[in-house]
Design an enzyme around this catalytic site. Structure first.
Site, PDB file in Angstrom:
ATOM      1  N   ASP A 298      -4.502  -0.216  17.084  1.00 35.11           N
ATOM      2  CA  ASP A 298      -3.194  -0.835  16.776  1.00 35.11           C
ATOM      3  C   ASP A 298      -2.710  -1.694  17.946  1.00 35.11           C
ATOM      4  OD1 ASP A 298      -2.839   0.251  14.226  1.00 35.11           O
ATOM      5  OD2 ASP A 298      -1.983   2.105  15.022  1.00 35.11           O
TER       6      ASP A 298
ATOM      7  N   LYS B 246      -1.553  10.323  12.806  1.00 39.46           N
ATOM      8  CA  LYS B 246      -2.025   9.602  14.001  1.00 39.46           C
ATOM      9  C   LYS B 246      -1.920  10.403  15.303  1.00 39.46           C
ATOM     10  CE  LYS B 246      -1.483   4.816  12.537  1.00 39.46           C
ATOM     11  NZ  LYS B 246      -0.850   3.516  12.831  1.00 39.46           N
TER      12      LYS B 246
END
Ligand code: NAP
Length: 279
Positions: A100, A64
């Protein structure tokens, strides 16, 4: 026709292929969503291949943060959270997004919880905690970050203060958190799942006077943390809405099409059934 994928390593327990399959079938799209295990040392080499073959892909641990320098552009969400979980391939360019944070906020909106001016106790200082802490600082919430490894909490505090000089951030050892007037407690540790299923990261007396307990864990549906919070009269939220919302947001980015409430509800029920075996 180009397809979509999830990259990460390892990918054993991901629900993303199920979630994406449900939307593509509902929209009668011919696309498929693949799981593609990419080792950290393969990431840079994989990028041209991903660019050539995919219209978009999701990114999970451990890529990420590492993928950021390999992308052509970053959306505001990726810049804000300093991590990318969604990449769109457009006009030969790879653009990074982060869904997210939106997923986390969706969990709050499900129970109509407003963060404004709330003092938050955040348990954990890993990847998920970083996204949440940046969102909290962005919204001006005072936050206490409690972690097992204090140096990680300190590193997160420095990051928040660098990005948001006005941020009010305290740190604490997970097993020695000062009793305070927390409005909301968020569990961003894996304590409560797997081999830690019978444990809670904090004792139940911390829930006294707390409005909301939010556990990022979605399996089990009700962790000991949430059970104890519920008994103390707190509103509770688990991580399932966040999990689903971040995936649906990625689909909306790729297809530039909104997922309606009925489809969202169907997906939520299907995934809950898959996870918990009930309806
Ligand atoms: P991560 O980057 O590996 O961070 C893990 C964090 O938990 C660290 O702060 C670590 O503390 C702490 N921790 C690990 N084991 C612990 C233990 N036995 N006792 C106390 N603290 C412990 O993981 P992550 O990606 O942030 O994920 C954290 C949790 O959020 C996981 O449960 C994950 O499933 C969940 N999650 C849910 C969603 C969702 O969509 N619902 C999304 C992302 C993550 P140290 O620094 O001391 O090791």
């Amino acid at each position: 026709m180009k397809n979509y994928a999830l990259i990460g390593y390892p990918l054993s327990h991901s629900f993303s292929p199920i979630l994406h399959g449900l939307v593509y079938r509902s929209w009668e799209l011919p696309n498929v969503y693949l799981s593609w295990e990419v080792l950290p040392e393969e990431l840079e080499l994989a990028i041209p291949m991903l660019k050539r073959n995919l219209a978009g892909f999701n990114v999970t641990a451990p890529h990420k943060k590492a993928i950021i320098r390999l992308l052509d552009d970053l959306d505001f969400s990726a810049q804000l959270y300093g991590a990318v979980n969604t990449v769109k391939s457009e006009d030969g360019k790879l653009i990074g997004f982060n869904t997210d944070g939106a997923g986390f906020l969706k969990g709050l909106s499900e129970v109509d919880y407003e963060l404004t001016n709330k003092h938050i106790l955040l348990l954990g200082a890993g990847g998920a905690a970083q996204t949440i802490a940046l969102e909290l600082a962005h919204q001006g919430c005072p936050v206490t970050i409690a972690n097992r490894e204090l140096s990680e909490a300190y590193a997160l505090k420095l990051l928040l203060e660098k990005r948001f000089p006005e941020a009010s951030v305290e740190i604490a050892q997970l097993n020695d958190i000062p009793k305070g007037s927390y409005s909301c407690i968020i569990n961003a540790t894996p304590v409560g799942m797997g081999s830690l299923a019978n444990e809670s990261p904090i004792s139940s007396d911390y829930f006294r006077g707390v409005e909301l307990a939010y556990d990022l864990i979605y399996n089990p549906a009700e962790t000991l943390f949430l059970k104890e919070a519920g008994k103390m009269g707190c509103l509770t939220v688990n991580g399932l809405t966040m999990l689903i919302a971040q995936g649906l947001k990625a689909i909306e980015i790729w297809f530039e099409r909104e997922i309606d409430a009925e489809l969202e509800e169907n997906i939520y029920s299907s995934i809950a059934k898959e996870l918990y075996g009930n309806d």
